[in-house]
Design an enzyme around this catalytic site. Structure first.
Site, PDB file in Angstrom:
ATOM      1  CD  GLU A 123      -2.966  -0.997   2.417  1.00 39.84           C
ATOM      2  OE1 GLU A 123      -4.091  -1.580   2.075  1.00 39.84           O
ATOM      3  OE2 GLU A 123      -2.734  -0.727   3.530  1.00 39.84           O
ATOM      4  CG  HIS A 245      -9.252   5.969   1.216  1.00 36.97           C
ATOM      5  ND1 HIS A 245      -9.122   5.334   0.283  1.00 36.97           N
ATOM      6  CD2 HIS A 245      -8.452   4.676   2.076  1.00 36.97           C
ATOM      7  CE1 HIS A 245      -8.426   4.425  -0.209  1.00 36.97           C
ATOM      8  NE2 HIS A 245      -8.064   3.939   0.991  1.00 36.97           N
ATOM      9  NE  ARG A 291      -4.683   5.553   2.719  1.00 34.16           N
ATOM     10  CZ  ARG A 291      -5.067   4.602   3.554  1.00 34.16           C
ATOM     11  NH1 ARG A 291      -5.930   5.278   4.788  1.00 34.16           N
ATOM     12  NH2 ARG A 291      -5.033   3.378   3.549  1.00 34.16           N
ATOM     13  CG  HIS A 352     -10.196   6.627   5.351  1.00 29.90           C
ATOM     14  ND1 HIS A 352     -10.972   5.459   5.283  1.00 29.90           N
ATOM     15  CD2 HIS A 352      -8.637   5.812   5.497  1.00 29.90           C
ATOM     16  CE1 HIS A 352     -10.578   4.278   5.229  1.00 29.90           C
ATOM     17  NE2 HIS A 352      -9.207   4.370   5.626  1.00 29.90           N
ATOM     18  NE  ARG A 387      -4.654   5.548   9.173  1.00 33.07           N
ATOM     19  CZ  ARG A 387      -5.118   4.602   8.353  1.00 33.07           C
ATOM     20  NH1 ARG A 387      -4.688   3.389   8.687  1.00 33.07           N
ATOM     21  NH2 ARG A 387      -6.043   4.810   7.701  1.00 33.07           N
TER      22      ARG A 387
HETATM   23  P1  FAD Z   1     -13.783   1.500  15.906  1.00 32.49           P
HETATM   24  O1  FAD Z   1     -13.342   0.050  15.442  1.00 32.49           O
HETATM   25  O2  FAD Z   1     -14.267   2.547  15.191  1.00 32.49           O
HETATM   26  O3  FAD Z   1     -14.787   1.228  17.329  1.00 32.49           O
HETATM   27  C1  FAD Z   1     -15.248   2.169  18.044  1.00 32.49           C
HETATM   28  C2  FAD Z   1     -16.183   1.546  18.899  1.00 32.49           C
HETATM   29  O4  FAD Z   1     -16.763   2.720  19.880  1.00 32.49           O
HETATM   30  C3  FAD Z   1     -17.582   1.017  18.409  1.00 32.49           C
HETATM   31  O5  FAD Z   1     -18.023  -0.035  18.932  1.00 32.49           O
HETATM   32  C4  FAD Z   1     -18.528   2.217  18.608  1.00 32.49           C
HETATM   33  O6  FAD Z   1     -20.005   1.591  18.923  1.00 32.49           O
HETATM   34  C5  FAD Z   1     -18.095   2.416  20.036  1.00 32.49           C
HETATM   35  N1  FAD Z   1     -18.350   3.982  20.485  1.00 32.49           N
HETATM   36  C6  FAD Z   1     -18.247   5.109  19.933  1.00 32.49           C
HETATM   37  N2  FAD Z   1     -18.863   6.010  20.503  1.00 32.49           N
HETATM   38  C7  FAD Z   1     -19.297   5.521  21.639  1.00 32.49           C
HETATM   39  C8  FAD Z   1     -20.255   5.894  22.845  1.00 32.49           C
HETATM   40  N3  FAD Z   1     -20.325   7.240  22.744  1.00 32.49           N
HETATM   41  N4  FAD Z   1     -20.611   5.071  23.625  1.00 32.49           N
HETATM   42  C9  FAD Z   1     -20.477   3.941  23.462  1.00 32.49           C
HETATM   43  N5  FAD Z   1     -19.920   3.483  22.405  1.00 32.49           N
HETATM   44  C10 FAD Z   1     -19.204   3.997  21.660  1.00 32.49           C
HETATM   45  N6  FAD Z   1      -6.738   0.642   8.988  1.00 32.49           N
HETATM   46  C11 FAD Z   1      -5.930  -0.142   8.836  1.00 32.49           C
HETATM   47  O7  FAD Z   1      -4.970  -0.233   9.425  1.00 32.49           O
HETATM   48  N7  FAD Z   1      -5.921  -1.226   7.735  1.00 32.49           N
HETATM   49  C12 FAD Z   1      -7.145  -1.052   6.784  1.00 32.49           C
HETATM   50  O8  FAD Z   1      -7.304  -1.857   6.205  1.00 32.49           O
HETATM   51  C13 FAD Z   1      -8.142  -0.287   7.306  1.00 32.49           C
HETATM   52  N8  FAD Z   1      -9.210  -0.289   6.376  1.00 32.49           N
HETATM   53  C14 FAD Z   1     -10.273   0.758   6.654  1.00 32.49           C
HETATM   54  C15 FAD Z   1     -11.516   0.572   5.937  1.00 32.49           C
HETATM   55  C16 FAD Z   1     -12.508   1.605   6.216  1.00 32.49           C
HETATM   56  C17 FAD Z   1     -13.800   1.498   5.391  1.00 32.49           C
HETATM   57  C18 FAD Z   1     -12.494   2.315   7.376  1.00 32.49           C
HETATM   58  C19 FAD Z   1     -13.567   3.226   7.805  1.00 32.49           C
HETATM   59  C20 FAD Z   1     -11.394   2.286   8.137  1.00 32.49           C
HETATM   60  C21 FAD Z   1     -10.124   1.441   7.724  1.00 32.49           C
HETATM   61  N9  FAD Z   1      -8.811   1.708   8.522  1.00 32.49           N
HETATM   62  C22 FAD Z   1      -7.934   0.565   8.430  1.00 32.49           C
HETATM   63  C23 FAD Z   1      -9.076   2.280   9.897  1.00 32.49           C
HETATM   64  C24 FAD Z   1      -9.282   1.375  10.907  1.00 32.49           C
HETATM   65  O9  FAD Z   1     -10.368   0.435  10.578  1.00 32.49           O
HETATM   66  C25 FAD Z   1      -9.780   2.173  12.276  1.00 32.49           C
HETATM   67  O10 FAD Z   1      -8.867   3.131  12.510  1.00 32.49           O
HETATM   68  C26 FAD Z   1      -9.847   1.211  13.394  1.00 32.49           C
HETATM   69  O11 FAD Z   1     -10.354  -0.057  13.082  1.00 32.49           O
HETATM   70  C27 FAD Z   1     -10.306   1.847  14.709  1.00 32.49           C
HETATM   71  O12 FAD Z   1     -10.555   0.989  15.736  1.00 32.49           O
HETATM   72  P2  FAD Z   1     -10.777   1.557  17.091  1.00 32.49           P
HETATM   73  O13 FAD Z   1     -11.161   0.361  17.806  1.00 32.49           O
HETATM   74  O14 FAD Z   1     -10.048   2.464  17.627  1.00 32.49           O
HETATM   75  O15 FAD Z   1     -12.477   2.132  16.762  1.00 32.49           O
HETATM   76  C1  SIN Z   2      -7.461   0.297   2.533  1.00 32.57           C
HETATM   77  O1  SIN Z   2      -7.684  -0.753   2.480  1.00 32.57           O
HETATM   78  O2  SIN Z   2      -7.410   1.139   1.566  1.00 32.57           O
HETATM   79  C2  SIN Z   2      -7.526   1.234   3.889  1.00 32.57           C
HETATM   80  C3  SIN Z   2      -6.253   1.016   4.615  1.00 32.57           C
HETATM   81  C4  SIN Z   2      -6.187   1.934   5.716  1.00 32.57           C
HETATM   82  O3  SIN Z   2      -6.904   2.817   5.962  1.00 32.57           O
HETATM   83  O4  SIN Z   2      -5.215   1.818   6.332  1.00 32.57           O
END
Ligand code: FAD
Ligand code: SIN
Length: 547
Positions: A123, A245, A291, A352, A387
């Site tokens: 990537e 993104h 990006r 994103h 990032r």
């Molecule tokens: P999240 O996974 O977003 O979880 C947040 C949690 O908090 C959820 O359960 C939600 O319900 C809860 N929450 C929020 N507010 C409250 C509240 N007030 N009360 C109770 N609960 C609450 N990153 C990579 O490294 N590789 C990838 O391939 C990649 N692909 C991606 C593709 C997409 C489409 C997206 C959107 C993001 C991608 N990212 C990727 C980024 C990555 O997925 C996220 O940064 C990461 O998953 C965040 O994880 P987290 O546990 O911090 O939060």
């Molecule tokens: C992607 O698959 O392009 C998302 C990867 C990322 O957000 O790190």
């Protein structure tokens, strides 16, 4: 899943059930009682939608140093080198832990169908193949496995549809900045507010990209944890670095479905409607530039030619290759009558990832005693001004681990918290004009997209600030008068996030990484680059007055 909550006490309250929150819970639950709140269902999070994968050094030609250097370069002078080193060094261990939990990653069939080698994607910004993945639905695979493990654990309580409203903190001589004793949460299915006391509280609430009109993120990403922490007195850093993104599917019904960067890693080209490639005009790394560069290039072409989107084309690869490597993207696009094995994919950039966040140290501690922040909600120093792809999930697992080690060290000496007073609703009534909520939601997201998007200017930022201030006052008045709902809570948080982004962007008088201001188009290298750190104390008059 448990949905009635009998107890108002837990050892560790984790707000958020994404990759970060679930990992931490599993690392603590053998010794302590853990309660996890999810705003919607347990499996609804950004993590669930992750496509490309998780960065880690596995390839023989790759090295820890190379991953560190790529991350530092992408972060444009604002990464914390110690944090980068700590994170990258734990890459392999994090993947091994996930495999032990039962996550099934894609293996490299080029070395035989039973090859023990993991297949690695490439990537933007990465000089090697180093993205471990489960086809193109890595997040789904990770999250379903971790939820299964959490459901099996007697010490973990999963509460769905509980929306955390605010943290409860007490100040004392020992803890002048405050000590957290729990949180209030809205049980949105029963419309009741419960106070939850906890010895430790962890914010794992993810990012804030719903603050923009177009985003790859699901509805949960309203920056709640950032706002909760800010209201409780924590510093917030680098909020100007919102990542767009480059390639989300352009289709009226697609709700910004992401087209993974891994597709460009396999040679997909970005094209103008007439078929001309253009990335070579912007960066010698072309489609595999980081990006910020690719998103700005697309934005530039869209504005220059007055077009609605550009194309991404992977059709030079065989249909078998495309279907094997990108089954999810292939199927999703087919639903919109786009066969990516033969047709170009219309794409646009969308908000994103939130690079900034709650200031944390290497053990995930915030400014408030007993309060931790992990995952996208935190600003650890890993990402700096931009990032690098797939470093985010890695950060979730590494800093959940760092927090677990710290909590396990500290919990034996932590006293049982005081009971939290009941929620007081005596001064509010049921709303008779909910249109205010829907209107203000839309307005914030449009203002942020139009004035605080990929390309900014001083004038656009000050226009945005004026409008957000008016909205903030209106939302505060509404919050003071009416009974809370989930939409109102999110709106109250979103307006704070919007203001934090604008204030941070206004402070940075240069362009760096994800922050591009056309009034200062160059990096300012006269002095060492600085993080933008906002302190609630400093902004007391601007914020506390209205909240
Ligand atoms: P999240 O996974 O977003 O979880 C947040 C949690 O908090 C959820 O359960 C939600 O319900 C809860 N929450 C929020 N507010 C409250 C509240 N007030 N009360 C109770 N609960 C609450 N990153 C990579 O490294 N590789 C990838 O391939 C990649 N692909 C991606 C593709 C997409 C489409 C997206 C959107 C993001 C991608 N990212 C990727 C980024 C990555 O997925 C996220 O940064 C990461 O998953 C965040 O994880 P987290 O546990 O911090 O939060
Ligand atoms: C992607 O698959 O392009 C998302 C990867 C990322 O957000 O790190």
């Amino acid at each position: 899943m448990t949905n009635t909550y009998a107890s108002t006490y837990t050892d560790v309250l984790i707000i958020g059930s994404g990759g970060a929150g679930l990992t931490l819970a599993l690392k603590l639950a053998d010794l302590y009682r853990v309660t996890i709140l999810s705003k919607l269902t347990t499996d609804e999070s950004n993590t669930r939608y992750a496509q490309g994968g998780i960065s880690a050094v596995f390839d023989d030609s790759d090295s820890i140093d190379s991953h560190i250097q790529d991350t530092l370069k992408t972060g444009e002078g604002l990464c914390d080198p110690d944090i980068v080193t700590l994170t990258v060094k734990q890459g392999r261990e994090s993947i091994d832990w996930l495999i032990n939990q039962g996550v099934s990653f894609t293996h490299d069939t080029d070395h035989g169908s039973d090859s023990p080698r993991l297949h690695l994607n490439r990537e933007g910004g990465h000089t090697h193949r180093r993205i471990v993945h489960a086809a193109d639905a890595t997040g789904q695979s990770v999250i379903s496995t971790l939820i299964e493990r959490a459901q099996e654990h007697a010490n973990i309580t999963l509460l769905e549809h509980y929306n955390a409203i605010d943290l409860v903190t007490v100040k004392s001589r020992q803890f002048p900045k405050g000590q957290v004793t729990g949180a209030y949460a809205l049980d949105s299915q029963n419309n009741t507010v419960i106070p939850i006391s906890a010895r430790v509280v962890v914010l794992a609430t993810g990012g804030a990209n719903k603050v923009y009109l177009y985003t790859s993120n699901p509805d949960i990403a309203t920056g709640d944890g950032l706002s909760l922490a800010w209201r409780a007195g924590c510093r917030i850093a680098n909020m100007e670095f919102m990542q767009f993104h480059p390639t989300c599917l352009y289709h009226p019904d697609a709700r910004s479905f992401l087209i993974s960067e891994a597709i460009r890693g396999e040679g997909a080209k970005l094209l103008l409607p007439n078929g001309d490639p253009f990335m070579h005009l912007f960066d010698q790394r072309e489609e595999l530039a980081p990006r910020d560069i690719v998103a700005r290039a697309i934005d530039h072409q869209i504005k220059k030619y007055g077009i609605d989107f550009v194309y991404l084309d992977i059709s030079h690869k065989s249909p078998a290759f495309i279907k094997r490597h990108f089954p999810n993207i292939y199927q999703q696009c087919l639903k919109f009558n786009i066969d990516i094995t033969t047709q170009k994919i219309p794409v646009v950039p969308a908000a994103h990832y939130t690079c900034g966040g709650i200031v944390t140290d290497s053990t995930s501690k915030t400014d408030i005693s007993g309060l931790y922040a992990i995952g996208e909600v935190a600003c650890t120093g890993l990402h700096g001004a931009n990032r690098m792809a797939s470093n985010s999930l890695l950060e979730c697992f590494v800093f959940a681990n760092q927090a677990a080690e710290s909590i396990l060290r500290e919990l034996p000496n932590k006293t049982i918290p005081k009971t939290i007073p009941p929620w007081d609703e005596s001064q509010v009534a049921k709303s008779n004009e909910e249109v205010v909520i829907a209107h203000n939601w839309d307005e914030i997201r449009r203002v942020m997209w139009d004035y605080v998007g990929i390309v900014r200017s001083d004038k656009r930022l000050s226009r945005a600030h004026e409008r957000i201030n008016l909205l903030k006052a209106e939302i505060h008045e509404y919050y003071s008068d009416f009974t809370i709902t989930s939409d109102l809570l999110e709106l109250r948080n979103l307006v704070i996030v919007a203001e934090l982004i604008i204030l941070s962007a206004q402070q940075r008088k240069e362009s760096r990484g994800l922050h591009y201001n056309q009034d200062y188009p160059e990096q300012d290298n006269r002095t060492p680059p600085q993080n933008t750190i906002l302190s609630p104390k400093h902004y007391a008059s601007a914020f506390i007055k209205n909240d």
